[in-house]
Design a protein around this motif. Structure first.
Motif, PDB file in Angstrom:
ATOM      1  N   ARG A   1       0.818  -0.996  -0.109  1.00 36.65           N
ATOM      2  CA  ARG A   1      -0.042  -0.131   0.011  1.00 36.65           C
ATOM      3  C   ARG A   1       0.761   1.577   0.001  1.00 36.65           C
ATOM      4  O   ARG A   1       0.218   2.308  -0.075  1.00 36.65           O
ATOM      5  N   ASP A   2       2.111   1.135  -0.029  1.00 36.61           N
ATOM      6  CA  ASP A   2       2.989   2.489   0.225  1.00 36.61           C
ATOM      7  C   ASP A   2       2.965   3.138  -1.222  1.00 36.61           C
ATOM      8  O   ASP A   2       2.870   2.476  -2.212  1.00 36.61           O
ATOM      9  N   PHE A   3       3.050   4.211  -1.148  1.00 38.46           N
ATOM     10  CA  PHE A   3       3.473   5.064  -2.258  1.00 38.46           C
ATOM     11  C   PHE A   3       4.188   6.235  -1.998  1.00 38.46           C
ATOM     12  O   PHE A   3       4.417   6.705  -0.902  1.00 38.46           O
ATOM     13  N   SER A   4       4.739   7.041  -3.046  1.00 39.91           N
ATOM     14  CA  SER A   4       5.507   8.255  -2.835  1.00 39.91           C
ATOM     15  C   SER A   4       5.557   8.922  -4.076  1.00 39.91           C
ATOM     16  O   SER A   4       5.585   8.299  -5.094  1.00 39.91           O
ATOM     17  N   GLY A   5       5.988  10.234  -4.150  1.00 35.88           N
ATOM     18  CA  GLY A   5       6.044  10.989  -5.206  1.00 35.88           C
ATOM     19  C   GLY A   5       5.791  12.406  -5.180  1.00 35.88           C
ATOM     20  O   GLY A   5       5.865  13.062  -3.966  1.00 35.88           O
ATOM     21  N   VAL A   6       5.819  13.325  -6.169  1.00 29.66           N
ATOM     22  CA  VAL A   6       5.724  14.547  -6.022  1.00 29.66           C
ATOM     23  C   VAL A   6       4.137  15.287  -6.163  1.00 29.66           C
ATOM     24  O   VAL A   6       3.353  14.796  -6.722  1.00 29.66           O
ATOM     25  N   THR A   7       4.077  16.097  -5.051  1.00 27.65           N
ATOM     26  CA  THR A   7       2.900  17.005  -5.189  1.00 27.65           C
ATOM     27  C   THR A   7       3.122  18.218  -5.328  1.00 27.65           C
ATOM     28  O   THR A   7       4.307  18.744  -5.155  1.00 27.65           O
ATOM     29  N   GLY A   8       2.009  19.116  -5.641  1.00 31.68           N
ATOM     30  CA  GLY A   8       2.180  20.704  -5.667  1.00 31.68           C
ATOM     31  C   GLY A   8       1.203  21.402  -6.330  1.00 31.68           C
ATOM     32  O   GLY A   8       0.378  21.016  -6.722  1.00 31.68           O
ATOM     33  N   GLN A   9       1.289  22.627  -6.134  1.00 31.69           N
ATOM     34  CA  GLN A   9       0.407  23.619  -6.790  1.00 31.69           C
ATOM     35  C   GLN A   9       1.092  24.936  -7.084  1.00 31.69           C
ATOM     36  O   GLN A   9       1.932  25.489  -6.301  1.00 31.69           O
ATOM     37  N   LEU A  10       0.467  25.597  -8.078  1.00 37.66           N
ATOM     38  CA  LEU A  10       0.834  26.842  -8.648  1.00 37.66           C
ATOM     39  C   LEU A  10      -0.309  27.742  -8.876  1.00 37.66           C
ATOM     40  O   LEU A  10      -1.350  27.257  -9.510  1.00 37.66           O
ATOM     41  N   ASP A  11      -0.509  28.519  -8.098  1.00 34.89           N
ATOM     42  CA  ASP A  11      -1.404  29.787  -8.574  1.00 34.89           C
ATOM     43  C   ASP A  11      -1.012  31.042  -8.760  1.00 34.89           C
ATOM     44  O   ASP A  11      -0.020  31.557  -8.255  1.00 34.89           O
ATOM     45  N   ALA A  12      -1.607  31.743  -9.831  1.00 35.35           N
ATOM     46  CA  ALA A  12      -1.266  33.167 -10.256  1.00 35.35           C
ATOM     47  C   ALA A  12      -2.453  33.774 -10.452  1.00 35.35           C
ATOM     48  O   ALA A  12      -3.556  33.272 -10.726  1.00 35.35           O
ATOM     49  N   ALA A  13      -2.285  35.305 -10.028  1.00 33.29           N
ATOM     50  CA  ALA A  13      -3.389  36.347 -10.409  1.00 33.29           C
ATOM     51  C   ALA A  13      -2.884  37.257 -11.051  1.00 33.29           C
ATOM     52  O   ALA A  13      -1.711  37.805 -10.826  1.00 33.29           O
ATOM     53  N   TRP A  14      -3.668  37.752 -12.161  1.00 35.05           N
ATOM     54  CA  TRP A  14      -3.407  39.130 -12.750  1.00 35.05           C
ATOM     55  C   TRP A  14      -4.366  40.052 -12.641  1.00 35.05           C
ATOM     56  O   TRP A  14      -5.431  39.797 -13.338  1.00 35.05           O
ATOM     57  N   ALA A  15      -4.244  41.203 -12.333  1.00 35.27           N
ATOM     58  CA  ALA A  15      -5.208  42.315 -12.680  1.00 35.27           C
ATOM     59  C   ALA A  15      -5.016  42.918 -14.079  1.00 35.27           C
ATOM     60  O   ALA A  15      -4.254  43.731 -13.862  1.00 35.27           O
ATOM     61  N   ILE A  16      -5.942  42.489 -14.794  1.00 36.18           N
ATOM     62  CA  ILE A  16      -5.582  42.809 -16.289  1.00 36.18           C
ATOM     63  C   ILE A  16      -5.913  44.465 -16.459  1.00 36.18           C
ATOM     64  O   ILE A  16      -5.229  45.228 -16.914  1.00 36.18           O
ATOM     65  N   THR A  17      -7.192  44.648 -15.976  1.00 35.55           N
ATOM     66  CA  THR A  17      -7.776  46.186 -15.737  1.00 35.55           C
ATOM     67  C   THR A  17      -8.238  46.404 -14.599  1.00 35.55           C
ATOM     68  O   THR A  17      -8.474  45.687 -13.678  1.00 35.55           O
ATOM     69  N   PRO A  18      -8.737  47.587 -14.193  1.00 37.76           N
ATOM     70  CA  PRO A  18      -9.557  47.841 -12.914  1.00 37.76           C
ATOM     71  C   PRO A  18     -10.691  46.933 -13.186  1.00 37.76           C
ATOM     72  O   PRO A  18     -11.261  47.097 -11.598  1.00 37.76           O
ATOM     73  N   LYS A  19     -11.320  46.525 -14.067  1.00 44.90           N
ATOM     74  CA  LYS A  19     -12.541  46.005 -14.151  1.00 44.90           C
ATOM     75  C   LYS A  19     -12.378  44.594 -14.349  1.00 44.90           C
ATOM     76  O   LYS A  19     -13.248  43.656 -14.302  1.00 44.90           O
ATOM     77  N   SER A  20     -11.290  43.864 -14.603  1.00 45.49           N
ATOM     78  CA  SER A  20     -10.977  42.531 -15.092  1.00 45.49           C
ATOM     79  C   SER A  20      -9.647  41.889 -14.461  1.00 45.49           C
ATOM     80  O   SER A  20      -8.704  42.524 -14.563  1.00 45.49           O
ATOM     81  N   THR A  21      -9.888  40.798 -13.935  1.00 40.82           N
ATOM     82  CA  THR A  21      -8.777  39.949 -13.286  1.00 40.82           C
ATOM     83  C   THR A  21      -8.704  38.582 -14.087  1.00 40.82           C
ATOM     84  O   THR A  21      -9.886  37.855 -14.573  1.00 40.82           O
ATOM     85  N   LEU A  22      -7.665  37.773 -14.033  1.00 39.74           N
ATOM     86  CA  LEU A  22      -7.592  36.623 -14.619  1.00 39.74           C
ATOM     87  C   LEU A  22      -6.845  35.685 -13.243  1.00 39.74           C
ATOM     88  O   LEU A  22      -5.550  35.972 -13.108  1.00 39.74           O
ATOM     89  N   ALA A  23      -7.271  34.650 -12.917  1.00 41.38           N
ATOM     90  CA  ALA A  23      -6.400  33.873 -12.119  1.00 41.38           C
ATOM     91  C   ALA A  23      -6.314  32.499 -12.786  1.00 41.38           C
ATOM     92  O   ALA A  23      -7.143  31.769 -13.366  1.00 41.38           O
ATOM     93  N   GLY A  24      -5.530  31.768 -12.359  1.00 42.04           N
ATOM     94  CA  GLY A  24      -5.109  30.386 -12.947  1.00 42.04           C
ATOM     95  C   GLY A  24      -4.450  29.471 -12.091  1.00 42.04           C
ATOM     96  O   GLY A  24      -3.642  30.050 -10.931  1.00 42.04           O
ATOM     97  N   GLY A  25      -4.252  28.249 -12.315  1.00 41.01           N
ATOM     98  CA  GLY A  25      -3.737  27.529 -11.420  1.00 41.01           C
ATOM     99  C   GLY A  25      -3.214  25.969 -11.901  1.00 41.01           C
ATOM    100  O   GLY A  25      -4.054  25.545 -12.590  1.00 41.01           O
TER     101      GLY A  25
END
Length: 400
Positions: free
Chosen positions: A266-290
């Motif tokens: 039942r053993d296991f091992s490996g890489v985990t992770g997360q990348l999150d980014a946010a960009w305020a494109i204009t005062p009225k619009s934003t874009l987030a992703g991950g």
């Protein structure tokens, strides 16, 4: 690393501290919330198209209307170098057609943001969250699975100088299911972590932590292929970076190793992770992703764990100060691995797609109205694990 003694839940302890904080200033940080939502779900039990709905549910329909009533309050009080936070709510879920699924959840999040000196500070937190886990594999039972997660965490940071900090802490986490036939089993783990963090003058920070925990699968009937206890060891690296005033980036990469007492298969091992980014494109619009890399236990005869990844894109547009349009797309895949000796790996691979659109209107300062639609899909190369679900809902949330 020595294993710490088990931590106890602390919400009542933190509540006892709030009267002290109330002496510092008025209760202007006490906020109450009320909410009501109604959602129509076309496939409540996430059944595949091929399922005999009459045989599984006792009726031909698989859709339902779900009403959720929420009431709660939030406190955020400073007191000298300390800050006390408490957020609690009651969620009452009512199903029109499948009323035996009705339930009431009590959720909370309590925190003491402590500081003994400006250089020695940290957090003591406790939280509980109960929710419907639509991805649990209980298809064909005529039930849904409710998952309850609890955690108690104590962490500390000591600033050695202007840049270097020592970090460490203790933790206890539990996860339980309302249905006994889920493959992501109930679990309980407690342990400790230690590491260092470097903070640049710009606010960018990098950190390394080593984490070790002792865990168990409560209530299991032990057998040659079923372990009762396990040990987790994890090396984790984190980066928090704001390359400009309009963009932020958070990254986490870790190597996880889980060993099961007496059941090495039942053993296991490996890489985990997360990348999150946010960009305020204009005062009225934003874009987030991950992007997320997953690794978790999933125990059957033909698998012991799964490896997976998923990404999301979430743009937001606010045409006026009182309105917002939110779109989100999630796509992911999971591969199931680690068969027991004598069994052949199933080679199961699932892919998921989730699209949601929400329209928000701040009708008045204390009232927000939301309309939303969602499409949820899972495809699998193993029969019986596909499903399709569409939903739309309306909600009103008031705060005062």
């Amino acid at each position: 690393m020595k294993h710490p003694q088990k931590l106890l839940p602390i919400p009542l302890l933190l509540l006892g501290l709030f009267p002290l904080a109330a002496q510092a200033d008025d209760l202007d940080t006490l906020q109450f919330r009320l909410g009501q939502s109604v959602t129509h779900d076309s496939n409540v039990f996430r059944l595949p198209d091929s399922a005999n709905t009459q045989a599984v549910l006792g009726r031909p329909e698989r859709d339902d209307n779900v009403a959720v009533t929420t009431a709660g309050f939030k406190i955020n009080k400073p007191y000298g170098l300390q800050r006390f936070e408490f957020d609690a709510n009651i969620e009452d879920h009512r199903y029109s057609r499948f009323s035996y699924l009705d339930f009431t959840a009590v959720n909370y999040a309590a925190a003491w943001r402590w500081s003994f000196t400006p250089r020695l500070h940290g957090n003591l937190t406790s939280d509980r969250r109960e929710y419907v886990d639509t991805y649990a594999d209980v298809q064909g039972t005529g039930q849904i699975n409710r998952r309850t997660n609890r955690s108690t965490i104590f962490d500390a940071e000591y600033e050695l100088d202007g840049a270097w900090r020592l970090v460490g802490g203790l933790f206890e986490r539990t996860s339980s299911n309302s249905q006994p036939n889920t493959f992501e089993a109930d679990s309980k783990i407690h342990g400790a972590e230690a590491g260092v963090r470097y903070v640049y003058p710009s606010g960018t920070s990098m950190a390394y932590r080593f984490r070790e925990g002792k865990g168990e699968y409560p209530g299991r009937f032990l057998s040659p292929g079923i372990a009762g206890n396990f040990t987790d060891r994890e090396h984790e690296f984190r980066l928090d970076w704001a390359p400009s005033a309009k963009t932020t980036l958070r990254a986490r990469v870790a190597y996880l190793d889980r060993e099961h007492d007496g059941v090495g298969a039942r053993d296991f091992s490996g890489v985990t992770g997360q990348l999150d980014a946010a960009w305020a494109i204009t005062p009225k619009s934003t874009l987030a992703g991950g992007l997320v890399r997953e690794l978790a236990s999933y125990q059957t005869n033909t698998s012991s764990y799964y490896e997976g990844w998923r990404f999301f894109v979430a743009p937001t547009w606010k045409p006026t100060e009182k309105t917002a349009v939110r779109l989100r797309y999630d796509h992911g895949a999971r591969d199931f691995k680690g068969p027991l000796p004598g069994f052949v790996a199933s080679g199961r691979r699932d892919t998921t797609d989730l699209v949601s659109l929400a329209l928000e209107w701040q009708a008045m300062r204390a009232l927000k109205l939301t309309a939303s639609v969602q499409s949820d899909r899972r495809k699998s190369n193993e029969p019986g694990f596909d499903y399709k679900s569409n939903s739309f809902g309306l909600s009103a949330d008031a705060s005062f």
